[in-house]
Design an enzyme around this catalytic site. Structure first.
Site, PDB file in Angstrom:
ATOM      1  N   ASP A   1      34.893 -20.684   7.233  1.00 26.42           N
ATOM      2  CA  ASP A   1      33.656 -21.287   6.701  1.00 26.42           C
ATOM      3  C   ASP A   1      33.760 -22.811   6.694  1.00 26.42           C
ATOM      4  OD1 ASP A   1      31.164 -21.406   5.622  1.00 26.42           O
ATOM      5  OD2 ASP A   1      31.732 -20.715   3.629  1.00 26.42           O
TER       6      ASP A   1
ATOM      7  N   ASN B   1      31.982 -24.982   9.006  1.00 29.71           N
ATOM      8  CA  ASN B   1      31.697 -25.672  10.280  1.00 29.71           C
ATOM      9  C   ASN B   1      30.509 -26.616  10.142  1.00 29.71           C
ATOM     10  OD1 ASN B   1      33.660 -24.049  11.336  1.00 29.71           O
ATOM     11  ND2 ASN B   1      32.287 -22.763  12.538  1.00 29.71           N
TER      12      ASN B   1
ATOM     13  N   HIS C   1      30.782 -25.853  15.034  1.00 33.26           N
ATOM     14  CA  HIS C   1      31.164 -24.532  15.555  1.00 33.26           C
ATOM     15  C   HIS C   1      32.115 -24.678  16.747  1.00 33.26           C
ATOM     16  CE1 HIS C   1      28.533 -22.641  12.789  1.00 33.26           C
ATOM     17  NE2 HIS C   1      27.404 -23.009  13.373  1.00 33.26           N
TER      18      HIS C   1
ATOM     19  N   SER D   1      28.453 -12.631  11.173  1.00 33.20           N
ATOM     20  CA  SER D   1      28.116 -11.510  10.286  1.00 33.20           C
ATOM     21  C   SER D   1      26.742 -10.942  10.643  1.00 33.20           C
ATOM     22  CB  SER D   1      28.106 -11.986   8.823  1.00 33.20           C
ATOM     23  OG  SER D   1      26.944 -12.750   8.580  1.00 33.20           O
ATOM     24  N   THR D   2      26.475  -9.747  10.150  1.00 33.65           N
ATOM     25  CA  THR D   2      25.156  -9.140  10.389  1.00 33.65           C
ATOM     26  C   THR D   2      24.051  -9.988   9.739  1.00 33.65           C
ATOM     27  OG1 THR D   2      25.694  -7.696   8.518  1.00 33.65           O
ATOM     28  CG2 THR D   2      25.869  -6.726  10.688  1.00 33.65           C
ATOM     29  N   GLU D   3      24.438 -10.826   8.780  1.00 34.87           N
ATOM     30  CA  GLU D   3      23.456 -11.697   8.111  1.00 34.87           C
ATOM     31  C   GLU D   3      23.227 -13.003   8.894  1.00 34.87           C
ATOM     32  OE1 GLU D   3      26.050 -10.143   6.339  1.00 34.87           O
ATOM     33  OE2 GLU D   3      24.600  -8.612   5.761  1.00 34.87           O
ATOM     34  N   ASN D   4      24.164 -13.345   9.796  1.00 34.85           N
ATOM     35  CA  ASN D   4      24.038 -14.624  10.525  1.00 34.85           C
ATOM     36  C   ASN D   4      22.867 -14.649  11.511  1.00 34.85           C
ATOM     37  OD1 ASN D   4      27.633 -15.233  10.647  1.00 34.85           O
ATOM     38  ND2 ASN D   4      26.112 -16.054   9.236  1.00 34.85           N
TER      39      ASN D   4
ATOM     40  N   ARG E   1      33.712 -16.442  -2.488  1.00 36.71           N
ATOM     41  CA  ARG E   1      33.157 -15.079  -2.390  1.00 36.71           C
ATOM     42  C   ARG E   1      33.615 -14.461  -1.072  1.00 36.71           C
ATOM     43  NH1 ARG E   1      29.029 -18.718  -2.248  1.00 36.71           N
ATOM     44  NH2 ARG E   1      28.305 -19.132  -0.139  1.00 36.71           N
TER      45      ARG E   1
ATOM     46  N   SER F   1      31.533 -12.373   0.891  1.00 36.63           N
ATOM     47  CA  SER F   1      30.422 -12.326   1.844  1.00 36.63           C
ATOM     48  C   SER F   1      30.427 -11.106   2.763  1.00 36.63           C
ATOM     49  CB  SER F   1      30.410 -13.612   2.690  1.00 36.63           C
ATOM     50  OG  SER F   1      30.204 -14.729   1.876  1.00 36.63           O
TER      51      SER F   1
ATOM     52  N   GLU G   1      45.446  -9.989  -1.177  1.00 33.61           N
ATOM     53  CA  GLU G   1      45.623 -11.207  -1.972  1.00 33.61           C
ATOM     54  C   GLU G   1      44.605 -12.223  -1.460  1.00 33.61           C
ATOM     55  OE1 GLU G   1      47.570 -11.675  -4.571  1.00 33.61           O
ATOM     56  OE2 GLU G   1      48.276  -9.609  -4.423  1.00 33.61           O
TER      57      GLU G   1
HETATM   58  C1  FPP Z   1      30.567 -20.443   8.958  1.00 37.33           C
HETATM   59  O1  FPP Z   1      30.379 -21.822   8.820  1.00 37.33           O
HETATM   60  C2  FPP Z   1      30.947 -20.163  10.317  1.00 37.33           C
HETATM   61  C3  FPP Z   1      30.281 -19.339  11.165  1.00 37.33           C
HETATM   62  C4  FPP Z   1      29.082 -18.581  10.788  1.00 37.33           C
HETATM   63  C5  FPP Z   1      30.730 -19.176  12.548  1.00 37.33           C
HETATM   64  C6  FPP Z   1      32.191 -19.125  12.688  1.00 37.33           C
HETATM   65  C7  FPP Z   1      32.536 -19.213  14.111  1.00 37.33           C
HETATM   66  C8  FPP Z   1      33.592 -19.915  14.566  1.00 37.33           C
HETATM   67  C9  FPP Z   1      34.521 -20.629  13.704  1.00 37.33           C
HETATM   68  C10 FPP Z   1      33.910 -19.941  15.996  1.00 37.33           C
HETATM   69  C11 FPP Z   1      34.171 -18.548  16.462  1.00 37.33           C
HETATM   70  C12 FPP Z   1      34.868 -18.523  17.689  1.00 37.33           C
HETATM   71  C13 FPP Z   1      34.951 -17.449  18.481  1.00 37.33           C
HETATM   72  C14 FPP Z   1      35.882 -17.494  19.575  1.00 37.33           C
HETATM   73  C15 FPP Z   1      34.131 -16.257  18.304  1.00 37.33           C
HETATM   74  P1  FPP Z   1      28.948 -22.351   8.425  1.00 37.33           P
HETATM   75  O2  FPP Z   1      28.202 -22.608   9.686  1.00 37.33           O
HETATM   76  O3  FPP Z   1      28.282 -21.409   7.496  1.00 37.33           O
HETATM   77  O4  FPP Z   1      29.327 -23.694   7.714  1.00 37.33           O
HETATM   78  P2  FPP Z   1      28.586 -24.340   6.456  1.00 37.33           P
HETATM   79  O5  FPP Z   1      28.696 -23.352   5.328  1.00 37.33           O
HETATM   80  O6  FPP Z   1      29.376 -25.584   6.199  1.00 37.33           O
HETATM   81  O7  FPP Z   1      27.173 -24.608   6.872  1.00 37.33           O
END
Ligand code: FPP
Length: 259
Positions: free
Chosen positions: A28, A30, A45, A73-76, A205, A207, A218
């Protein structure tokens, strides 16, 4: 759980580190990482994808047996289309760049989640990576893609209910083992339950991430944002895990020897 055998490219002070068999990570932060740099969320990302490469290698070097990463996630799906499209392209980029390294490191790719619900190009990239790395006898790199823990439990329940309706099993046959076999982590067998669950970015959390499997995990929360997460941060999490007293509802040795 294994005791840590140091490899040349991992520096540790404590050779008695307990290495969790299965680490699961909620990657989390990004978006916030990008925002702090006045960059588009996609940049977060993309950098997060590079962190996946580093952490998969570091975990494999530590001797972790399964690393499960919550990638989508299914919510994304409720995010703006542009962001969803970008996130769906990431596995394509990741595997086209990284499969040779995965093979070199003996890492095998697996997936949990509804793969049929992914765009065709993403699905193909994932399926190819699974086939290309199938001979890997080392760490399993398990991506949770289009994954939701509650729907996983609902689907498992439906599967078992159908088996009862078909007369293949009776309700009394349903136990923890049978239920585990109906979950998407079935192929991981005894390694299905994460020993250590990490969430980056300071959110406290789970999620909808592996709610059944993580019953005794843990939990480790860090404020570090995923794109900034390093092999040293992983080692800190494993060090914290080493110091935990896991009792699984029982008593530890200290109390047992007192009785
Ligand atoms: C949550 O951060 C992150 C995601 C929903 C995507 C995670 C994906 C990657 C780290 C790359 C995956 C790579 C591969 C190879 C599949 P957020 O966008 O919710 O961050 P924020 O809470 O700061 O907005």
């Amino acid at each position: 759980m294994a005791l840590f055998k140091p490899k040349p490219n991992v520096s540790v002070a404590n050779a008695q580190l307990k290495i969790p068999d299965h680490i699961a990570i909620i990657m989390d932060g990004n978006g916030r990482w990008a925002k702090r740099r006045l960059m588009p969320r996609a940049a977060g990302h993309k950098t997060g994808m590079n962190t996946v490469k580093k952490i998969a290698t570091a975990a494999s070097d530590l001797g972790v047996k399964v690393l499960t990463l919550y990638a989508f996630s299914t919510e994304n799906w409720s995010r703006p289309n542009d962001e969803v499209n970008f996130l769906m392209q990431l596995p394509v980029d990741f595997f086209s760049e990284f499969v040779p390294d995965l093979i070199k490191n003996n890492i095998r790719v697996q997936i949990i989640g509804n793969i049929d619900g992914l765009p065709q190009s993403t699905r193909k990239a994932v399926q190819n990576a699974i086939v290309q790395t199938a001979q890997g006898s080392g760490m399993i790199l398990n991506f949770a893609l289009n994954y939701g823990g509650q729907i996983e439990i609902v689907e498992a329940t439906k599967k078992l209910a159908q088996q009862v309706a078909d007369g293949k099993i009776s309700p009394d046959d349903i136990n923890g083992d049978l239920f585990s076999q109906a979950l998407q982590t079935a192929s991981l067998g005894e390694l299905a339950a994460p020993d250590l669950m990490i969430r980056t970015s300071g959110e406290l959390r789970l999620s909808n991430f592996m709610p059944y499997q993580a019953a005794y995990a843990e939990l480790y929360f860090t404020n570090v944002l995923w794109p900034d997460f390093t092999a040293d941060d992983l080692l800190q999490a494993v060090t914290a895990f080493t110091l935990r007293d896991r009792r699984f509802g029982g008593l530890n040795d200290k109390y047992e020897s007192e009785s």
